[in-house]
Design a protein around this motif. Structure first.
Motif, PDB file in Angstrom:
ATOM      1  N   HIS A  65     -74.127 -84.691  50.077  1.00  0.00           N
ATOM      2  CA  HIS A  65     -72.873 -84.772  50.836  1.00  0.00           C
ATOM      3  C   HIS A  65     -72.186 -83.410  50.839  1.00  0.00           C
ATOM      4  O   HIS A  65     -71.676 -82.954  51.867  1.00  0.00           O
ATOM      5  N   GLU A  66     -72.178 -82.736  49.686  1.00  0.00           N
ATOM      6  CA  GLU A  66     -71.511 -81.439  49.602  1.00  0.00           C
ATOM      7  C   GLU A  66     -72.197 -80.391  50.468  1.00  0.00           C
ATOM      8  O   GLU A  66     -71.534 -79.596  51.151  1.00  0.00           O
ATOM      9  N   ALA A  67     -73.519 -80.360  50.445  1.00  0.00           N
ATOM     10  CA  ALA A  67     -74.247 -79.384  51.266  1.00  0.00           C
ATOM     11  C   ALA A  67     -73.982 -79.617  52.748  1.00  0.00           C
ATOM     12  O   ALA A  67     -73.697 -78.668  53.505  1.00  0.00           O
ATOM     13  N   ARG A  68     -74.051 -80.878  53.162  1.00  0.00           N
ATOM     14  CA  ARG A  68     -73.811 -81.185  54.584  1.00  0.00           C
ATOM     15  C   ARG A  68     -72.366 -80.914  54.972  1.00  0.00           C
ATOM     16  O   ARG A  68     -72.090 -80.420  56.078  1.00  0.00           O
ATOM     17  N   SER A  69     -71.443 -81.240  54.073  1.00  0.00           N
ATOM     18  CA  SER A  69     -70.030 -81.034  54.369  1.00  0.00           C
ATOM     19  C   SER A  69     -69.722 -79.550  54.542  1.00  0.00           C
ATOM     20  O   SER A  69     -69.026 -79.150  55.477  1.00  0.00           O
ATOM     21  N   ALA A  70     -70.227 -78.713  53.641  1.00  0.00           N
ATOM     22  CA  ALA A  70     -69.992 -77.271  53.752  1.00  0.00           C
ATOM     23  C   ALA A  70     -70.530 -76.738  55.074  1.00  0.00           C
ATOM     24  O   ALA A  70     -69.867 -75.933  55.751  1.00  0.00           O
TER      25      ALA A  70
ATOM     26  N   PRO B 248     -62.649 -79.671  65.604  1.00  0.00           N
ATOM     27  CA  PRO B 248     -61.947 -80.259  64.455  1.00  0.00           C
ATOM     28  C   PRO B 248     -62.929 -80.865  63.459  1.00  0.00           C
ATOM     29  O   PRO B 248     -64.072 -81.167  63.797  1.00  0.00           O
ATOM     30  N   ILE B 249     -62.481 -81.036  62.221  1.00  0.00           N
ATOM     31  CA  ILE B 249     -63.266 -81.768  61.235  1.00  0.00           C
ATOM     32  C   ILE B 249     -62.566 -83.084  60.941  1.00  0.00           C
ATOM     33  O   ILE B 249     -61.386 -83.249  61.235  1.00  0.00           O
ATOM     34  N   SER B 250     -63.313 -84.024  60.372  1.00  0.00           N
ATOM     35  CA  SER B 250     -62.744 -85.303  59.960  1.00  0.00           C
ATOM     36  C   SER B 250     -62.510 -85.248  58.454  1.00  0.00           C
ATOM     37  O   SER B 250     -63.476 -85.245  57.680  1.00  0.00           O
ATOM     38  N   PRO B 251     -61.253 -85.188  58.006  1.00  0.00           N
ATOM     39  CA  PRO B 251     -60.987 -85.077  56.563  1.00  0.00           C
ATOM     40  C   PRO B 251     -61.632 -86.182  55.740  1.00  0.00           C
ATOM     41  O   PRO B 251     -62.129 -85.934  54.638  1.00  0.00           O
ATOM     42  N   ASP B 252     -61.643 -87.411  56.263  1.00  0.00           N
ATOM     43  CA  ASP B 252     -62.243 -88.513  55.503  1.00  0.00           C
ATOM     44  C   ASP B 252     -63.742 -88.299  55.312  1.00  0.00           C
ATOM     45  O   ASP B 252     -64.294 -88.616  54.252  1.00  0.00           O
ATOM     46  N   GLN B 253     -64.396 -87.770  56.343  1.00  0.00           N
ATOM     47  CA  GLN B 253     -65.834 -87.539  56.243  1.00  0.00           C
ATOM     48  C   GLN B 253     -66.164 -86.453  55.227  1.00  0.00           C
ATOM     49  O   GLN B 253     -67.205 -86.506  54.568  1.00  0.00           O
TER      50      GLN B 253
END
Length: 349
Positions: free
Chosen positions: A313-318, A330-335
């Protein structure tokens, strides 16, 4: 195909929007991309057609058409830390997905415990990078290097460990004080009625995630479990040999040692020392990150609980945050919120 068979979903195109709005393709392109030079009535007509058709821009295709791509550097720790090895593997998998989005990742391994080495790596990064994800050391020189990248227009995401006063774009990781408080609550519950000492082993107190975890741990243990006295924090630099020596010395010096909280890594060393002492079943041990090693220690009862963060999750989120920033999306804060997982032997995935 039968009448009841599912029909393929046809994605609306800019040409469809232009026909529905009764305007040229060039006009639709200007409206969709928020460029000036279109009358308000025409903008309203195009936006109505977009809403009616459910048009969504194919961002990757648009980047391809413009010949646009982005390159990101992921600066990760060198060494044999199992969680960081897992994180590297997850970044490599993320790179495969990102390539389809016209984004490309290079992985650089450096000694993140050495501020001069880490800062030097950031200071000498190629100007070809539009974004950087880094396991940050909260140190003046590292913060200055992050600020310099930001001043050059390079987006910086801190990963796992933060440097909040630097000009980073976003932090990707768990709420570390909450993770420490969670570990303390588990420790206190496991040791209900017990009196004695509890040891805390960090990798480095220069890493903000380790500092925040031990702060949260002390906050709860001292206020809610006064019979359990915490010893001064020891630094094992996430090295198994060093943590083995530290743990063996703790066990030898403190006959009343009731618990060990490791807020970093080096877990193989802790397991070796506990098992060699014959006290593995009487000392409660809580650590971070589900790896092949901590899973084994948990299954055989040497380890009591794992506080985990999802490396994938961290790798994809970054990668998503960097790509969205460079694309102006934009990004989705919840995601992008990284949750705290708790694993016991009974709920291992």
């Amino acid at each position: 195909m039968t009448a009841s068979a599912a029909q393929p979903v046809v994605r609306a195109t800019l040409e469809d929007v232009a026909r529905a709005a009764g305007v040229s393709l060039a006009t639709v392109d200007r409206v969709v991309n928020r460029r000036d030079g279109v009358r308000a009535k025409t903008v309203a007509r195009v936006e109505a057609a977009v809403a009616k058709l459910g048009y969504r821009a194919d961002v990757a295709a648009a980047r391809l058409a413009r010949g646009q791509s982005f390159r990101f550097a992921f600066v990760l720790p060198s060494g044999s830390n199992s969680f960081m090895t897992n994180l590297t593997e997850q970044v490599q998998r993320t790179a495969e997905w990102l390539a389809g989005q016209r984004g490309f990742i290079d992985i650089l391994h450096v000694d993140v415990f050495d501020p001069d080495v880490l800062a030097g790596a950031l200071e000498t990064l190629s100007p070809a990078y539009q974004g950087v994800a880094v396991i940050a050391l909260d140190h003046p020189r590292v913060r200055a290097a992050i600020d310099e990248l930001a001043s050059r227009g390079v987006a910086v995401v801190t990963l796992v460990s933060d440097a909040p006063s630097a000009r980073r774009l976003h932090y990707v990781g768990i709420d570390n004080p909450a993770a420490g408080r969670t570990a303390a609550t588990l420790m206190g519950r496991f040791l209900t009625g017990s009196e004695g000492t509890v040891a805390v082993i960090a990798g480095s107190l220069s890493l903000r995630d380790h500092t925040e975890r031990q702060y949260g741990f002390h906050q709860i243990l001292s206020s809610e479990y006064p019979k359990l006295r915490t010893l001064p924090v020891l630094e094992g630099r996430d090295d198994s040999d060093r943590t083995r020596e530290l743990t063996a010395a703790l066990l030898a010096r403190h006959a009343d040692l009731r618990g060990i909280y490791c807020c970093g890594a080096g877990n193989r060393g802790i397991a070796d020392a506990l098992e060699a002492s014959g006290r593995a079943r009487e000392v409660v041990w809580i650590t971070h990150e589900l790896t092949q090693h901590t899973r084994r220690f948990l299954v055989r009862g040497t380890l009591d609980a794992i506080i985990n963060q999802d490396a994938g999750h961290e790798a994809r989120s970054a990668a998503r945050v960097l790509l969205a920033h460079c694309s102006g999306e934009p990004i989705s804060p919840d995601q992008e919120r990284i949750r705290i997982d708790i694993f016991l032997r009974d709920n291992l995935p």
